[in-house]
Design a protein around this motif. Structure first.
Motif, PDB file in Angstrom:
ATOM      1  N   LYS A   1      -5.828   0.708   2.167  1.00  0.00           N
ATOM      2  CA  LYS A   1      -6.084   2.060   1.660  1.00  0.00           C
ATOM      3  C   LYS A   1      -5.005   3.039   2.124  1.00  0.00           C
ATOM      4  O   LYS A   1      -4.507   3.853   1.341  1.00  0.00           O
ATOM      5  N   SER A   2      -4.626   2.944   3.397  1.00  0.00           N
ATOM      6  CA  SER A   2      -3.615   3.876   3.923  1.00  0.00           C
ATOM      7  C   SER A   2      -2.246   3.616   3.294  1.00  0.00           C
ATOM      8  O   SER A   2      -1.496   4.550   2.996  1.00  0.00           O
TER       9      SER A   2
ATOM     10  N   GLU B   1      -8.800  -0.824   5.621  1.00  0.00           N
ATOM     11  CA  GLU B   1      -8.288   0.497   5.990  1.00  0.00           C
ATOM     12  C   GLU B   1      -6.771   0.526   5.875  1.00  0.00           C
ATOM     13  O   GLU B   1      -6.178   1.516   5.421  1.00  0.00           O
TER      14      GLU B   1
ATOM     15  N   GLU C   1      -4.507   5.688  -8.334  1.00  0.00           N
ATOM     16  CA  GLU C   1      -5.944   5.465  -8.212  1.00  0.00           C
ATOM     17  C   GLU C   1      -6.219   4.063  -7.685  1.00  0.00           C
ATOM     18  O   GLU C   1      -5.394   3.169  -7.814  1.00  0.00           O
TER      19      GLU C   1
ATOM     20  N   ASP D   1     -11.911   4.630  -6.688  1.00  0.00           N
ATOM     21  CA  ASP D   1     -12.060   5.806  -7.548  1.00  0.00           C
ATOM     22  C   ASP D   1     -12.866   5.435  -8.799  1.00  0.00           C
ATOM     23  O   ASP D   1     -13.776   6.152  -9.194  1.00  0.00           O
TER      24      ASP D   1
ATOM     25  N   GLN E   1      -1.729   2.373   0.331  1.00  0.00           N
ATOM     26  CA  GLN E   1      -1.815   2.837  -1.052  1.00  0.00           C
ATOM     27  C   GLN E   1      -1.505   4.328  -1.137  1.00  0.00           C
ATOM     28  O   GLN E   1      -0.727   4.776  -1.986  1.00  0.00           O
ATOM     29  N   LYS E   2      -2.109   5.102  -0.231  1.00  0.00           N
ATOM     30  CA  LYS E   2      -1.885   6.553  -0.238  1.00  0.00           C
ATOM     31  C   LYS E   2      -0.457   6.902   0.153  1.00  0.00           C
ATOM     32  O   LYS E   2       0.186   7.751  -0.464  1.00  0.00           O
ATOM     33  N   LYS E   3       0.024   6.236   1.194  1.00  0.00           N
ATOM     34  CA  LYS E   3       1.355   6.529   1.718  1.00  0.00           C
ATOM     35  C   LYS E   3       2.448   6.225   0.690  1.00  0.00           C
ATOM     36  O   LYS E   3       3.423   6.951   0.550  1.00  0.00           O
ATOM     37  N   LYS E   4       2.274   5.116  -0.044  1.00  0.00           N
ATOM     38  CA  LYS E   4       3.298   4.679  -0.987  1.00  0.00           C
ATOM     39  C   LYS E   4       2.993   5.085  -2.425  1.00  0.00           C
ATOM     40  O   LYS E   4       3.732   4.726  -3.343  1.00  0.00           O
ATOM     41  N   HIS E   5       1.895   5.817  -2.633  1.00  0.00           N
ATOM     42  CA  HIS E   5       1.515   6.295  -3.970  1.00  0.00           C
ATOM     43  C   HIS E   5       1.415   5.143  -4.966  1.00  0.00           C
ATOM     44  O   HIS E   5       1.946   5.223  -6.087  1.00  0.00           O
TER      45      HIS E   5
END
Length: 216
Positions: free
Chosen positions: A162-163, A159, A1, A187, A165-169
């Motif tokens: 954020k990317s 950006e 999150e 979130d 963060q998502k890519k590396k969980h």
């Protein structure tokens, strides 16, 4: 999150975030700071393993956080070597190149001897992000990561964060006073006022039904 810690200047956002890794000089911490079930305040050995490895930090002003006397290649490599001292030179260089790719700095692969003052503000911030994610942390703390940048570059850096963060969980703690960024990216939100968390909730709850007068 992604959790946003918001509040006006002086409300205690940065001090709170930097206290997680005990980076506030001369300050004492009470209570508990738990990471992975371990109270960091009670286990200083764990702290050295967590700093930079399990928790990475992107500081507010890269020009004061990067060492002006060392080139960027040396500074990124130090982030890796601190937690992987046995890595060989070829693998180290490959890792540096991989990090530069991830933060959109392919152009600097052949300029590892460049010093911070030779880079633009956006490039310096991306170098700092590369250092922060060098060891694939579980938590990334971003302390007002775009304060020193112009509006266009701010959007690009946010950006990128954020990317990644998502890519590396990764979990991400974003310290900011920009509510537009919070609404778009976060979130959950923690609202600080006068060194206290006065309200918390999801982005939808905080923006649609704020309950504390300061949040309103």
């Amino acid at each position: 999150e992604m959790v946003a810690l918001v509040g006006e200047s002086g409300s205690g956002k940065s001090v709170t975030a930097l206290s997680i890794l005990q980076l506030v000089s001369g300050a004492s911490s009470e209570g508990s700071i738990k990471f992975g079930g371990v109270n960091i305040l009670e286990d200083k050995k764990q702290l050295s393993q967590i700093r930079g490895k399990k928790v990475g930090v992107i500081f507010q002003e890269p020009m004061t956080s990067l060492n002006p006397l060392h080139n960027i290649g040396k500074q990124i490599s130090e982030s890796i070597l601190l937690h992987d001292p046995l890595i060989n030179k070829a693998d180290l260089l490959a890792r540096i190149h991989e990090l530069l790719d991830q933060v959109g700095l392919e152009i600097l692969k052949d300029r590892l001897s460049a010093y911070p003052h030779e880079l633009s503000g956006g490039q310096r911030q991306r170098v700092m992000i590369a250092m922060a994610i060098a060891n694939n942390p579980e938590l990334l703390i971003a302390d007002e990561p775009t304060t020193a940048l112009d509006v266009t570059i701010q959007a690009q850096v946010l950006e990128l964060i954020k990317s990644l963060q998502k890519k590396k969980h990764m979990a991400l703690l974003l310290i900011t006073h920009d509510l537009g960024v919070v609404a778009e990216m976060a979130d959950d939100v923690l609202v600080m006022y006068a060194a206290q968390v006065v309200e918390s909730g999801t982005v939808g709850q905080i923006f649609s039904h704020p309950s504390h007068p300061y949040t309103m």
